[in-house]
Scaffold this motif. Structure first.
Motif, mmCIF file in Angstrom:
data_model
loop_
_atom_site.group_PDB
_atom_site.id
_atom_site.type_symbol
_atom_site.label_atom_id
_atom_site.label_comp_id
_atom_site.label_asym_id
_atom_site.label_seq_id
_atom_site.Cartn_x
_atom_site.Cartn_y
_atom_site.Cartn_z
ATOM 1 N N ILE A 68 1.412 -1.529 0.047
ATOM 2 C CA ILE A 68 -0.238 0.237 -0.222
ATOM 3 C C ILE A 68 1.378 1.128 0.222
ATOM 4 O O ILE A 68 0.422 2.230 -0.268
ATOM 5 C CB ILE A 68 -0.662 0.332 1.565
ATOM 6 N N CYS A 72 0.477 3.538 -2.520
ATOM 7 C CA CYS A 72 -0.671 5.190 -2.394
ATOM 8 C C CYS A 72 0.180 5.846 -2.165
ATOM 9 O O CYS A 72 0.278 7.196 -2.163
ATOM 10 C CB CYS A 72 -1.764 4.571 -1.443
ATOM 11 N N LEU A 135 -7.717 4.999 4.310
ATOM 12 C CA LEU A 135 -7.530 3.541 3.343
ATOM 13 C C LEU A 135 -8.979 2.621 2.667
ATOM 14 O O LEU A 135 -9.113 2.865 1.278
ATOM 15 C CB LEU A 135 -6.918 2.307 3.796
ATOM 16 N N CYS A 192 0.499 4.538 6.001
ATOM 17 C CA CYS A 192 -0.611 2.965 5.797
ATOM 18 C C CYS A 192 -0.496 2.893 7.462
ATOM 19 O O CYS A 192 -1.842 2.378 7.252
ATOM 20 C CB CYS A 192 0.497 2.491 4.547
ATOM 21 N N ALA A 196 -3.968 1.001 8.750
ATOM 22 C CA ALA A 196 -4.316 -0.105 8.938
ATOM 23 C C ALA A 196 -4.953 -0.301 9.854
ATOM 24 O O ALA A 196 -5.717 -1.705 10.330
ATOM 25 C CB ALA A 196 -2.674 -0.804 8.239
#
Length: 293
Positions: A68, A72, A135, A192, A196
């Motif tokens: 990720i 991203c 997310l 992230c 997450a």
């Protein structure tokens, strides 16, 4: 501190009631990852936890987080650019519209000159915007489902049910958050890791710090500067010696978190009421239970 900033701080501390700012250590306090990867978490349970299973869970987290970050959050491009917080290069951001900006073709390199610092500032702004979206709005539904399942598996394995409820009670005012990066990864995995592990509800992007290059004491000083007002008080919470030493230097209360299964200092077992005694020891008796981050 300018008059506008002073007025904002006054508004956050109505009626003269002290406001407590909690500076949380992230790794091995709110997020268990390093100790899963190296097996030390399971080993502390003296055989009652499957070490191999813990390592597998940690490796799954690491794989998804790094993917990720690459997809991203520009991880491959900014891996070696260890800025201590997301707004550290704001002065280089000229406000350019980034909606059609091609981050893959702008020839970004190490930010040693103003041009590349501006390009890095653009990336920081994009990261901040994506972080605040969450997310679920920047990755596909399949990835969200996988992360949700992994979260539940991890929560069960680590016996940390109720963690978010405990954090919520500590984060009502959302004044400031503090986290530091692990030694085994670059600092840009944090945008992230926080969502997450479902912590972005409590920590806005501007409240996430990395101490990997500058040290925790410097991060603590920056946070105090943000809330430089007599009504604000500070408390550090973590599991390591460095945040403890930094808190002592700042003359702040420090709440030690211990991951050992039989410890009375396990989180979320440590309650705001318990922490009120730490505040009283440093700041004197007052209402420390009504204003919490």
């Amino acid at each position: 501190m300018n008059a506008n900033t002073s007025q904002k701080l006054e508004a956050l501390a109505p009626d003269g009631v002290p406001v407590n700012v909690y500076i949380w250590d992230m790794d091995e306090t709110l997020i268990l990852l390093r100790s899963l990867l190296n097996g030390t978490y399971a080993e502390s349970f003296n055989g009652s936890k499957d070490v191999k299973r813990g390592v597998e869970i940690g490796e799954m987290w690491e794989k998804h987080i790094l993917k990720i970050c690459d997809d991203c959050f520009f991880y491959e491009q900014v891996e070696d650019c260890n800025e201590p917080f997301i707004d550290s290069l704001r002065e280089y951001d000229d406000g350019k519209d980034l909606s059609s900006y091609d981050f893959k073709q702008d020839e970004f390199s190490s930010p040693t000159d103003d041009l590349n610092k501006r390009k890095l500032a653009y990336r920081h702004r994009a990261v901040a915007e994506r972080y605040e979206k969450g997310l679920a709005r920047i990755v596909d539904s399949g990835t969200v489902s996988v992360l949700d399942e992994l979260y539940e598996v991890t929560d069960g394995y680590t016996d940390r049910k109720g963690l978010l409820g405990a954090v919520f009670k500590w984060n009502k005012s959302k004044l400031s958050g503090y986290t530091h990066s692990s030694d085994f990864r670059g600092t840009h995995t944090k945008p992230c890791e926080v969502p997450a592990f479902r912590l972005d509800t409590f920590l806005r992007h501007e409240n996430v710090y990395s101490s990997i290059d500058v040290g925790k004491l410097q991060c603590f000083k920056w946070i105090k500067e943000r809330y430089h007002h007599p009504k604000f008080r500070f408390c550090a919470i973590g599991d390591g010696w460095e945040e403890c030493a930094a808190a002592q230097t700042m003359q702040w209360p420090f709440v030690k978190i211990d991951l050992q299964p039989d410890s009375s200092y396990r989180f979320p077992g440590v309650t705001p009421k318990t922490v009120s005694y730490y505040f009283a020891a440093v700041y004197g008796n007052s209402d420390t239970d009504t204003n919490k981050e």
